[in-house]
Design a protein around this motif. Sequence first.
Motif, mmCIF file in Angstrom:
data_model
loop_
_atom_site.group_PDB
_atom_site.id
_atom_site.type_symbol
_atom_site.label_atom_id
_atom_site.label_comp_id
_atom_site.label_asym_id
_atom_site.label_seq_id
_atom_site.Cartn_x
_atom_site.Cartn_y
_atom_site.Cartn_z
ATOM 1 N N ASP A 58 0.828 -1.207 0.000
ATOM 2 C CA ASP A 58 0.000 0.000 0.000
ATOM 3 C C ASP A 58 0.862 1.258 0.000
ATOM 4 O O ASP A 58 0.551 2.241 -0.687
ATOM 5 C CB ASP A 58 -0.916 0.017 1.219
ATOM 6 N N PHE A 59 1.931 1.227 0.766
ATOM 7 C CA PHE A 59 2.838 2.375 0.850
ATOM 8 C C PHE A 59 3.446 2.681 -0.510
ATOM 9 O O PHE A 59 3.403 3.832 -0.981
ATOM 10 C CB PHE A 59 3.949 2.061 1.861
ATOM 11 N N THR A 171 2.543 5.920 8.588
ATOM 12 C CA THR A 171 1.758 4.681 8.597
ATOM 13 C C THR A 171 2.631 3.493 8.214
ATOM 14 O O THR A 171 2.535 2.413 8.814
ATOM 15 C CB THR A 171 0.578 4.792 7.610
ATOM 16 N N GLU A 172 3.496 3.683 7.213
ATOM 17 C CA GLU A 172 4.403 2.611 6.809
ATOM 18 C C GLU A 172 5.338 2.222 7.949
ATOM 19 O O GLU A 172 5.579 1.031 8.186
ATOM 20 C CB GLU A 172 5.212 3.039 5.583
ATOM 21 N N LYS A 173 5.870 3.196 8.654
ATOM 22 C CA LYS A 173 6.777 2.888 9.762
ATOM 23 C C LYS A 173 6.077 2.083 10.854
ATOM 24 O O LYS A 173 6.680 1.207 11.485
ATOM 25 C CB LYS A 173 7.338 4.180 10.354
ATOM 26 N N GLU A 174 4.805 2.372 11.059
ATOM 27 C CA GLU A 174 4.050 1.691 12.118
ATOM 28 C C GLU A 174 3.567 0.305 11.699
ATOM 29 O O GLU A 174 3.545 -0.620 12.515
ATOM 30 C CB GLU A 174 2.836 2.540 12.516
ATOM 31 N N TYR A 178 8.662 -4.542 5.681
ATOM 32 C CA TYR A 178 9.839 -4.575 4.814
ATOM 33 C C TYR A 178 10.805 -3.470 5.239
ATOM 34 O O TYR A 178 10.500 -2.272 5.117
ATOM 35 C CB TYR A 178 9.400 -4.380 3.368
ATOM 36 N N ASP A 179 11.972 -3.866 5.745
ATOM 37 C CA ASP A 179 12.908 -2.898 6.320
ATOM 38 C C ASP A 179 13.310 -1.777 5.354
ATOM 39 O O ASP A 179 13.343 -0.610 5.745
ATOM 40 C CB ASP A 179 14.156 -3.611 6.845
ATOM 41 N N PRO A 180 13.641 -2.086 4.074
ATOM 42 C CA PRO A 180 13.996 -0.993 3.164
ATOM 43 C C PRO A 180 12.863 0.023 2.985
ATOM 44 O O PRO A 180 13.109 1.223 2.840
ATOM 45 C CB PRO A 180 14.315 -1.715 1.850
ATOM 46 N N ILE A 188 11.923 9.879 4.102
ATOM 47 C CA ILE A 188 10.931 10.814 3.579
ATOM 48 C C ILE A 188 10.471 11.762 4.677
ATOM 49 O O ILE A 188 10.367 12.977 4.474
ATOM 50 C CB ILE A 188 9.733 10.040 2.977
ATOM 51 N N ILE A 189 10.199 11.213 5.838
ATOM 52 C CA ILE A 189 9.753 12.042 6.968
ATOM 53 C C ILE A 189 10.799 13.089 7.315
ATOM 54 O O ILE A 189 10.491 14.279 7.462
ATOM 55 C CB ILE A 189 9.448 11.160 8.191
#
Length: 206
Positions: A58-59, A171-174, A178-180, A188-189
């Motif tokens: 999704d990310f 949201t992706e971090k949470e 997938y580590d990369p 990005i943040i």
Amino acid sequence: MKTTRSLHRRTALASAVATSALFLTGCGDNGNGSPATSPNPTTSVSVPAGEHNQADVDFAQGMIPHHRQAVMMADMAETRASSSDVKELAEKIKKAQEPEIATMSAWLTAWGEEVPQGMDGMHDGHASSMPGMMNDQQMNDMQGASGKAFDTMFLTQMIKHHEGAITMAETEKEEGAYDPAKELADDIITAQKAEITHMREMLGTN
């Protein structure tokens, strides 16, 4: 330690970009003002090993069209902006986000997932539904602006665009596995928060 980690991230991203050059050559204009990407690349792609989940998919599928719109906005600045600072920022945004588009496209292809076309998201086909995305009218207004009016519009809209990207990256971090992808989200943040601060200073609103 921080420098080593940053170098590791850049090396991983560079590797993915190098093996997905097809995507960069395929991200041209499709005739209606939106960049296009080949949905069925014929070359094999190598990406860093690791498990991924739906949040990672999704990310990538959301951030690719999100980045494409930012690049399109940055392209406008080349001929419409009056401020050299705005043009410099726009070029910086392009240089950062075009390789990230290629990297995420490589991930999706390696995972057997569809790479989004143009600036349409994968879930509902409407890019404007993603956080911070400009709608068609806003894009048309920007295309019709020039000089200081364009500068103000570009900075104002890009701040909102960056804020949306940060929300998606958080949201992706949470939720991602997938580590990369999580590392890219972190990058990005960090980068876009700094650019938001700079843009607010340019607008005199910080």
